[in-house]
Design a protein around this motif. Structure first.
Motif, short mmCIF file in Angstrom:
data_model
loop_
_atom_site.label_atom_id
_atom_site.label_comp_id
_atom_site.label_asym_id
_atom_site.label_seq_id
_atom_site.Cartn_x
_atom_site.Cartn_y
_atom_site.Cartn_z
N ILE A 136 0.84 -1.20 0.00
CA ILE A 136 0.00 0.00 0.00
C ILE A 136 0.87 1.25 0.00
N SER A 137 1.72 1.38 1.01
CA SER A 137 2.59 2.57 1.07
C SER A 137 3.59 2.59 -0.08
N SER A 138 4.06 1.43 -0.49
CA SER A 138 5.05 1.38 -1.58
C SER A 138 4.47 1.90 -2.88
N TRP A 139 3.23 1.50 -3.21
CA TRP A 139 2.62 1.97 -4.44
C TRP A 139 2.26 3.45 -4.36
N VAL A 140 1.83 3.91 -3.18
CA VAL A 140 1.56 5.34 -3.01
C VAL A 140 2.85 6.15 -3.20
N ALA A 141 3.93 5.65 -2.61
CA ALA A 141 5.22 6.34 -2.76
C ALA A 141 5.66 6.36 -4.23
N HIS A 142 5.43 5.25 -4.92
CA HIS A 142 5.75 5.19 -6.35
C HIS A 142 4.92 6.21 -7.12
#
Length: 394
Positions: A136-142
């Protein structure tokens, strides 16, 4: 807290809508947003996001081929994070941290892949990376091209407020100046509903009696004789910055946390010792008389509602603040519920209007029209009594 934390934006999508006007207008209405939906041939009470918002989720899948395989928890997090960042005036590529949590994570996708495995003995290549909580956070950061730390976690129903606590720690330590926090939950699946039914805490068709009127989830109804929790879906993100800001919607001025000694896998103590401790910690720098409203966790269960109320009585005595909850309207959104409660708190401060529970008539919880709403305490607790309290002030 050494320095108050500015909330410079908050964006959400939920059964209430996805714009401030729609959300506030829904809060002003005494009607619940809980309805019924069919799951494997059985009608269940749930609170779903509007069809127009779902179109936006579907559109995001088509925006980038990489997004097509993502779970709704991730897609809702991306949509609300984009909006929160834009409203705060942040830019793509800025140096800010991200902490987004979920109680269940990629529930829909995980169940799909597991069913595929049961039927074929095989599973898709992307099963593992797309069903971890961290994605979740990884894709938002991406998507936002952020440069700060990326954190995901699950602390069941207090997840989003734990994200707030973590961000406050980073900001006050000087290790970051801006943090995006929140929660995303898409728990409306047959298996998740069956889990709640197995716990015997869920509202069912037999619960609806004539005297209950239209309100299915009887959150904070201390006179109910059955559990009445209902699930909802949604996501909300807040932008936090250290110190005072001209564009602040409000400020985090107190935080508290505590955990009960486990008596049962799902329960908290009869007088919610965890809430007594977390609220006292959050309010250590403010007179209790200055707390105008408490947005309770109040999930609609017999023990959850009464134990939290007893904790509030223990701390405040007979001089209670105005008490409310939003789960009678939007259901319980698990890991996203705390940040949706923060949204309600900020809106009550902004409009200086108390949003009560329509079937609660005790005068203690009726707004004094001469009292300005300046300080709102928000409670959340997860399975096993993992409580968080956050004080939001004007």
């Amino acid at each position: 807290m050494k320095t108050k934390i500015a909330i410079t934006s908050l964006a959400s999508l939920s059964p209430l809508g996805d714009t401030p006007d729609a959300i506030w207008n829904n809060y002003l209405s005494p009607k619940t947003l809980i309805s019924t939906k069919d799951f494997n041939g059985q009608s269940q009470f749930v609170a779903t996001i509007p069809a127009e918002i779902r179109k936006g989720i579907d559109a995001l899948r088509k925006e980038d081929v990489k997004y097509k395989a993502l779970d709704e928890t991730v897609l809702m997090a991306i949509i609300t994070s984009r909006k929160a960042m834009a409203n705060a005036g942040w830019q793509q590529g800025d140096d800010f941290g991200i902490n987004i949590g979920s109680s269940r994570g990629a529930t829909q996708l995980f169940e799909k892949y597991h069913q595929e495995f049961l039927e074929t003995g095989k599973t898709s290549t992307l099963t593992s990376p797309t069903t971890t909580l961290g994605n979740i956070s990884s894709w938002v950061a991406h998507d936002l091209k952020s440069k700060g730390p990326e954190i995901s976690h699950s602390i069941t129903c207090s997840t989003a407020l734990h994200a707030v606590l973590n961000a406050v720690a980073w900001l006050q330590s000087g290790m970051a100046t801006k943090f995006l926090v929140g929660g995303s939950e898409a728990p409306l699946t047959a298996f998740t509903l069956a889990q709640m039914q197995a716990l015997k805490i869920y509202a069912n068709q037999n619960y609806v009696l004539p005297e209950h009127g239209e309100w299915i989830c009887r959150a904070f109804d201390l006179e109910k004789n059955k559990n009445s929790m209902v699930l909802g879906e949604g996501a909300a993100m807040a932008c936090l910055e250290l110190g005072e800001r001209e564009n602040a919607l409000g400020y985090i001025t107190g935080i508290g946390f505590a955990t009960d000694e486990l008596e049962h896998n799902i329960s908290i103590s009869d007088e919610a010792i965890c809430f007594q401790k977390s609220m006292a910690m959050a309010l250590q720098n403010i007179p209790l008389d200055d707390v105008d409203v408490i947005v309770m966790h109040a999930p609609g269960t017999l023990k959850g509602d009464t134990s939290e109320y007893k904790a509030i009585q223990q701390l405040f005595g007979s001089n209670l603040p105005m008490l409310t909850t939003n789960k009678w309207k939007v259901g319980h959104t698990f890991g996203a519920s705390g940040i949706l409660s923060m949204e309600l708190a900020l809106m009550m401060i902004q409009h200086n209007t108390f949003i009560g529970v329509p079937y609660i008539t005790n005068p203690v919880r009726v707004q004094n029209p001469e009292r300005v709403i300046k300080n709102v305490l928000i409670n959340a607790v997860g399975f096993g009594g993992n409580a968080v309290s956050v004080l939001v002030s004007s």
